[in-house]
Design an enzyme around this catalytic site. Structure first.
Site, PDB file in Angstrom:
ATOM      1  N   ARG A  15       0.848  -1.035  -0.051  1.00 50.56           N
ATOM      2  CA  ARG A  15       0.104  -0.064   0.102  1.00 50.56           C
ATOM      3  C   ARG A  15       0.689   1.246   0.132  1.00 50.56           C
ATOM      4  O   ARG A  15       2.109   1.296   0.166  1.00 50.56           O
ATOM      5  CB  ARG A  15      -1.034   0.058   1.318  1.00 50.56           C
ATOM      6  CG  ARG A  15      -2.099  -1.021   1.169  1.00 50.56           C
ATOM      7  CD  ARG A  15      -2.753  -1.117   2.761  1.00 50.56           C
ATOM      8  NE  ARG A  15      -1.968  -1.601   3.525  1.00 50.56           N
ATOM      9  CZ  ARG A  15      -2.238  -2.047   4.807  1.00 50.56           C
ATOM     10  NH1 ARG A  15      -3.593  -1.572   5.255  1.00 50.56           N
ATOM     11  NH2 ARG A  15      -1.528  -2.340   5.653  1.00 50.56           N
ATOM     12  N   LYS A  75       1.891   2.100   7.343  1.00 55.15           N
ATOM     13  CA  LYS A  75       2.289   1.149   8.525  1.00 55.15           C
ATOM     14  C   LYS A  75       3.309   2.105   9.356  1.00 55.15           C
ATOM     15  O   LYS A  75       3.933   3.103   9.009  1.00 55.15           O
ATOM     16  CB  LYS A  75       2.893  -0.062   7.995  1.00 55.15           C
ATOM     17  CG  LYS A  75       1.603  -0.932   7.387  1.00 55.15           C
ATOM     18  CD  LYS A  75       0.673  -1.406   8.241  1.00 55.15           C
ATOM     19  CE  LYS A  75       1.070  -2.149   9.565  1.00 55.15           C
ATOM     20  NZ  LYS A  75      -0.087  -2.445  10.299  1.00 55.15           N
ATOM     21  N   TYR A  94      -0.893   4.304  10.745  1.00 53.45           N
ATOM     22  CA  TYR A  94      -1.261   3.245  11.567  1.00 53.45           C
ATOM     23  C   TYR A  94       0.090   3.153  12.641  1.00 53.45           C
ATOM     24  O   TYR A  94       1.180   2.940  12.059  1.00 53.45           O
ATOM     25  CB  TYR A  94      -1.531   2.177  10.941  1.00 53.45           C
ATOM     26  CG  TYR A  94      -3.051   1.832  10.265  1.00 53.45           C
ATOM     27  CD1 TYR A  94      -3.999   2.296  10.952  1.00 53.45           C
ATOM     28  CD2 TYR A  94      -2.875   1.720   9.024  1.00 53.45           C
ATOM     29  CE1 TYR A  94      -5.276   2.166  10.521  1.00 53.45           C
ATOM     30  CE2 TYR A  94      -4.215   1.824   8.336  1.00 53.45           C
ATOM     31  CZ  TYR A  94      -5.145   1.882   8.971  1.00 53.45           C
ATOM     32  OH  TYR A  94      -6.756   1.945   8.386  1.00 53.45           O
ATOM     33  N   HIS A  96      -0.521   1.505  16.194  1.00 55.63           N
ATOM     34  CA  HIS A  96      -0.584   0.200  16.827  1.00 55.63           C
ATOM     35  C   HIS A  96       0.404   0.020  18.017  1.00 55.63           C
ATOM     36  O   HIS A  96       1.164  -0.916  18.257  1.00 55.63           O
ATOM     37  CB  HIS A  96      -0.685  -1.139  16.168  1.00 55.63           C
ATOM     38  CG  HIS A  96      -1.856  -1.023  15.225  1.00 55.63           C
ATOM     39  ND1 HIS A  96      -3.142  -1.242  15.408  1.00 55.63           N
ATOM     40  CD2 HIS A  96      -1.929  -1.015  13.765  1.00 55.63           C
ATOM     41  CE1 HIS A  96      -3.880  -1.093  14.638  1.00 55.63           C
ATOM     42  NE2 HIS A  96      -3.421  -1.121  13.571  1.00 55.63           N
ATOM     43  N   GLU A 118      -5.716   4.505  13.804  1.00 56.75           N
ATOM     44  CA  GLU A 118      -6.474   3.788  14.440  1.00 56.75           C
ATOM     45  C   GLU A 118      -6.998   3.870  15.770  1.00 56.75           C
ATOM     46  O   GLU A 118      -8.205   3.852  16.164  1.00 56.75           O
ATOM     47  CB  GLU A 118      -5.877   2.437  15.056  1.00 56.75           C
ATOM     48  CG  GLU A 118      -4.958   2.272  15.968  1.00 56.75           C
ATOM     49  CD  GLU A 118      -3.424   2.955  15.608  1.00 56.75           C
ATOM     50  OE1 GLU A 118      -2.450   2.893  16.436  1.00 56.75           O
ATOM     51  OE2 GLU A 118      -3.409   3.263  14.256  1.00 56.75           O
ATOM     52  N   ASP A 270      -2.524  -6.827  15.377  1.00 54.08           N
ATOM     53  CA  ASP A 270      -1.948  -5.650  15.263  1.00 54.08           C
ATOM     54  C   ASP A 270      -1.753  -5.009  16.894  1.00 54.08           C
ATOM     55  O   ASP A 270      -0.855  -4.351  17.391  1.00 54.08           O
ATOM     56  CB  ASP A 270      -2.733  -4.611  14.513  1.00 54.08           C
ATOM     57  CG  ASP A 270      -2.283  -4.614  13.048  1.00 54.08           C
ATOM     58  OD1 ASP A 270      -1.246  -4.711  12.825  1.00 54.08           O
ATOM     59  OD2 ASP A 270      -3.164  -4.390  12.257  1.00 54.08           O
TER      60      ASP A 270
END
Length: 368
Positions: A15, A75, A94, A96, A118, A270
Site C-alpha cells: 500500500r 504502516k 497506523y 498500534h 486507528e 496488530d
C-alpha cells in the site's frame, strides 16, 4: 506545508499513503508534496501519475524525512526509520503502539507528533480510519482461513461450504464489530456453519435480525468461548479495544483442545492478538503451527490486496491530511477527531490506552 510520502518498507507491504488524486488535491490547496520514487507501484500507481498530479519525486526516504513537515504513511515506522523522525514533525499513519515498546520509545525520543489512524475517533465513538481496513481484513479472514484449511497447506482438509451429505466447515468469530461482521458476511456467503460471539447483546440481535437462522449468535464469556473454540475448524479473532492491547480470550489450553489442522486467523494481532498463542507473521511467512493448529498472524493483511486497500484507506484519510497540512499541529487542538488520534507528542504519551499498556504517565492533548 511540505508533505512527504515515503515508500513502505514492511515486508510485502504494497500500500501507499497517498494516491495521485490525493497529491493533486494537496497541490491545489497550495502545498508541496514529496513522493519517494516507486512508492505507489505495489498499488498499481506509477511515478508518472504522481508527477502529473504535481508531486516532486525523490529517490530516498531520507530526503522525505529530512524535508517533510508532515509524513503520511500506511504502516508504523520500522527500526531503519526511527532515527529519521525529528522534533516538530507530524507523522500520520497506523501505529498500534500498545504491544510495541521499542517503537513507542523511539517516537518519544524523536520529539515528533505521532497521530495514529486507528485512534482517530468521531464524537459517536466510531473509528473512521480504522474502519476501511477492518472491513477488508474481516472480508479476507474467511478467504485466508479457507486456503490454509486445505490439506496441502497443512490444514485438516475441510471445505467451508461442505458438500451434499457432508457438513460445512465450522467458523467461530470472536467479536461482532467491523472485522467480525465483515468476516461473518463472507463466511455465510461461502456456506460455512458460522457462530459469532460478542459481549454486546444488541449487536448480536442486529446480526440475528439480518441473517436469521443462517448463523448462531452467543454472548461472549469464558464459558461460551471455552465451549465453541474446540469446535472450530476456523477461529477468527476480531476483538478491538481502541488503542489498547487486545484482551486474550483464548488460552494456550483452549488452543490445545482444537483439532489438528484447524486454523486460527487472529486479525487482532496488530494489538497483540486475542489468542494466547498468536504472534505477528508476515506475508512472506504467514503461518506457523502450535499444537498442530495453524496460526495466521499477518499484521498487515490488507497489504495483500493493495490496490483495493490503498484507495479505501486514502479515501478516508485525505480529509484529515488536508486539515493537518493546512493547520499543522494546531489541527490536533482544534479538531477533536484528530486530537483523539495523537498518541505521542513532544516526548510525551498522550493516549491513555497507550500509557496504560506501558504503565507510563499520560499527558493528554489539551482541548481548546
Amino acid at each position: 506545508m511540505i508533505v512527504g510520502v515515503p515508500r513502505e518498507i514492511k515486508v510485502q507491504e504494497h500500500r501507499v499513503g497517498m494516491t495521485p488524486a490525493g497529491v493533486r488535491t494537496l497541490v491545489e490547496d497550495g502545498h508541496r508534496v514529496l513522493v519517494q520514487g516507486g512508492a505507489g507501484l505495489g498499488s498499481g500507481l506509477d511515478d508518472a501519475r504522481y508527477r502529473q498530479a504535481g508531486a516532486t519525486l525523490v529517490d530516498t526516504a531520507a530526503e522525505i524525512y529530512a524535508t517533510a513537515e508532515l509524513v503520511v504513511k500506511v504502516k508504523e515506522p520500522l527500526p531503519p526509520e526511527y532515527g529519521r523522525l525529528r522534533s516538530g514533525q507530524l507523522l500520520f499513519t497506523y501505529l498500534h503502539l500498545a504491544p510495541e515498546r521499542a517503537l513507542t520509545e523511539a517516537l518519544l525520543a524523536s520529539g515528533c507528533t505521532a497521530i495514529a489512524y486507528e485512534t482517530v475517533t468521531r464524537a459517536d465513538g466510531t473509528l473512521p480510519l480504522l474502519t476501511p481496513m477492518s472491513e477488508i481484513a474481516g472480508r479476507m479472514a474467511p478467504q485466508v482461513g479457507a486456503h490454509w484449511l486445505q490439506k496441502e497447506q497443512g490444514g485438516k482438509g475441510v471445505l467451508l461450504a461442505g458438500a451434499p451429505g457432508v457438513r460445512p466447515g465450522r467458523v467461530v468469530i470472536l467479536g461482532a464489530g467491523t472485522v467480525g461482521s465483515n468476516a461473518l458476511r463472507i463466511a455465510v456467503g461461502m456456506g460455512a456453519d458460522v457462530t459469532v460471539l460478542d459481549i454486546d447483546a444488541g449487536r448480536l440481535t442486529a446480526l440475528d435480525d439480518h441473517y436469521g437462522n443462517r448463523i448462531h449468535t452467543l454472548v461472549a464469556n469464558s464459558q461460551t468461548i471455552e465451549e465453541e473454540t474446540p469446535r472450530a475448524d476456523l477461529l477468527i479473532g476480531a476483538v478491538l479495544i481502541a488503542g489498547a492491547a487486545a484482551p486474550q480470550l483464548v488460552s494456550h489450553e483452549l488452543v490445545a483442545r482444537m483439532e489438528p489442522g484447524s486454523v486460527i486467523v487472529d486479525v487482532a494481532v496488530d494489538q497483540g492478538g486475542c489468542v494466547a498463542t498468536t504472534r505477528p507473521t508476515t506475508h512472506a511467512e504467514p503461518v506457523y503451527t502450535v499444537n498442530g493448529i495453524l496460526h495466521y498472524g499477518v499484521a498487515n493483511m490488507p497489504g495483500a490486496v493493495s490496490h483495493t486497500s490503498t484507495f479505501a484507506l486514502t479515501n478516508a484519510t485525505l480529509p484529515y491530511v488536508r486539515q493537518l497540512a493546512a493547520e499543522g499541529y494546531s489541527a490536533c487542538l482544534r479538531h477533536p477527531e484528530l486530537r483523539a488520534g495523537v498518541n505521542v507528542h513532544a516526548g510525551d504519551i498522550t493516549h491513555p490506552a497507550v500509557a496504560k499498556a506501558f504503565s507510563l504517565p499520560c499527558h493528554p492533548i489539551p482541548t481548546n
